[in-house]
Design an enzyme around this catalytic site. Structure first.
Site, PDB file in Angstrom:
ATOM      1  N   CYS A 174      -8.405  -4.376   2.863  1.00 50.48           N
ATOM      2  CA  CYS A 174      -7.604  -4.058   4.038  1.00 50.48           C
ATOM      3  C   CYS A 174      -8.187  -2.851   4.771  1.00 50.48           C
ATOM      4  O   CYS A 174      -8.363  -2.869   5.990  1.00 50.48           O
ATOM      5  CB  CYS A 174      -6.153  -3.796   3.625  1.00 50.48           C
ATOM      6  SG  CYS A 174      -5.012  -3.647   5.026  1.00 50.48           S
ATOM      7  N   CYS A 175      -8.497  -1.803   4.023  1.00 51.15           N
ATOM      8  CA  CYS A 175      -9.109  -0.612   4.623  1.00 51.15           C
ATOM      9  C   CYS A 175     -10.477  -0.941   5.214  1.00 51.15           C
ATOM     10  O   CYS A 175     -10.861  -0.402   6.258  1.00 51.15           O
ATOM     11  CB  CYS A 175      -9.254   0.494   3.585  1.00 51.15           C
ATOM     12  SG  CYS A 175      -7.727   1.388   3.202  1.00 51.15           S
TER      13      CYS A 175
ATOM     14  N   CYS B  38      -1.747   4.693   7.148  1.00 51.94           N
ATOM     15  CA  CYS B  38      -1.028   3.487   7.533  1.00 51.94           C
ATOM     16  C   CYS B  38       0.363   3.472   6.887  1.00 51.94           C
ATOM     17  O   CYS B  38       0.546   3.946   5.766  1.00 51.94           O
ATOM     18  CB  CYS B  38      -1.813   2.249   7.104  1.00 51.94           C
ATOM     19  SG  CYS B  38      -3.340   1.998   8.037  1.00 51.94           S
TER      20      CYS B  38
ATOM     21  N   CYS C  22      -9.451   6.054   2.026  1.00 55.85           N
ATOM     22  CA  CYS C  22      -9.459   4.819   2.805  1.00 55.85           C
ATOM     23  C   CYS C  22     -10.833   4.168   2.771  1.00 55.85           C
ATOM     24  O   CYS C  22     -10.949   2.944   2.887  1.00 55.85           O
ATOM     25  CB  CYS C  22      -9.024   5.079   4.240  1.00 55.85           C
ATOM     26  SG  CYS C  22     -10.201   6.018   5.235  1.00 55.85           S
TER      27      CYS C  22
ATOM     28  N   CYS D 261       1.062   2.167   3.193  1.00 55.62           N
ATOM     29  CA  CYS D 261       0.354   2.869   2.114  1.00 55.62           C
ATOM     30  C   CYS D 261       0.573   4.373   2.145  1.00 55.62           C
ATOM     31  O   CYS D 261      -0.210   5.138   1.571  1.00 55.62           O
ATOM     32  CB  CYS D 261      -1.135   2.540   2.174  1.00 55.62           C
ATOM     33  SG  CYS D 261      -1.493   0.778   2.013  1.00 55.62           S
TER      34      CYS D 261
END
Length: 254
Positions: free
Chosen positions: A131-132, A213, A239, A216
């Site tokens: 995702c990062c 985000c 990240c 998280c």
């Protein structure tokens, strides 16, 4: 020249030269205060080839204020992941106006990559590294094209891998990462913000001391590490925009 111990190989010549130059720059400007050091990097060493990356998070105003005084037209790269707090977006807009920054660029992930790998929007839960990577690392790589160096707000007191940060470091893509606030403490940050009437991030008063985000990021309890609220309950602590390509490959990405 010392080889790359993690990979078990010797760095290519361009990386060896970059590491030597980064060390030389760190030593050459070791006695300058933060403002003078930043001015040297922006106006002299990397003039026209430098950008600032900013999350517009809890401590971002200090570095943005420094840079705005030197060159308000410097490109500021803001990673708009699509998962940020609304408060962060509004803080970005307000601070940009207050400081007179004229080139804040909101960098977004490739929609095709998101559609392909995060169709249901919860990749952060099942695979936070990926995702990062698609929401931050890849977009930043594209945004940095044409720049020789970039400024970050990382500080040694954040701990972990940041504990031994130099002022200037070479990255494995041949660029230079500038870390002007490495020696600042939390008390230094607060004193500077108060002295220059810089507004805090609106989520700070709710206990969010390191803000990324929304899915998280958690509140930090009294006595906890500043970054304890990031990826709570996971081994992940960064990240990834500061990780080398080799590190990404070791976890099966890139």
């Amino acid at each position: 020249m010392k080889g790359n111990e993690d990979a078990g190989v010797v760095d290519p010549p361009h990386m060896q030269r970059a590491r030597i130059r980064a060390e030389e720059l760190t030593n050459r400007y070791a006695d300058l205060d933060t403002f003078a050091f930043l001015e040297a990097m922006i106006v002299e060493t990397f003039c026209g080839r430098i950008a600032l990356t900013s999350s517009f998070g809890a401590e971002a105003a200090v570095l943005l204020h420094h840079v705005a005084q030197i060159d308000p037209a410097i490109p500021v790269l803001f990673l708009d992941t699509g998962k940020l707090f609304g408060e962060t977006l509004r803080y970005r807009d307000a601070l940009t106006k207050q400081l007179g920054l004229t080139d804040v660029r909101s960098i977004k992930p490739d929609p095709a990559r998101v559609d392909s790998l995060d169709t249901d929007g919860v990749l952060w839960y099942g695979n936070p590294e990926m995702c990062c990577y698609i929401r931050k690392v890849e977009p930043l790589q594209r945004a940095l094209e044409g720049f020789e160096s970039w400024i970050t707000g990382r500080k040694r007191y954040h701990g972990g891998e940041r504990g031994a940060l130099p002022r200037v470091e070479a990255t494995d893509d041949g660029r230079y990462r500038i870390n002007p606030l490495v020696s600042w403490t939390r008390e230094d940050i607060e004193a500077y913000r108060e002295r220059h009437a810089l507004p805090p991030h609106p989520l700070e008063e709710q206990g969010f001391l390191s803000i990324g985000c929304m899915p998280c990021t958690d509140r930090v309890a009294p006595g906890e590490d500043l970054r304890a609220g990031r990826w709570r309950g996971q081994a992940k602590t960064e990240c990834g925009i500061h990780l080398s390509a080799k590190r990404w490959r070791t976890i099966g990405i890139d």
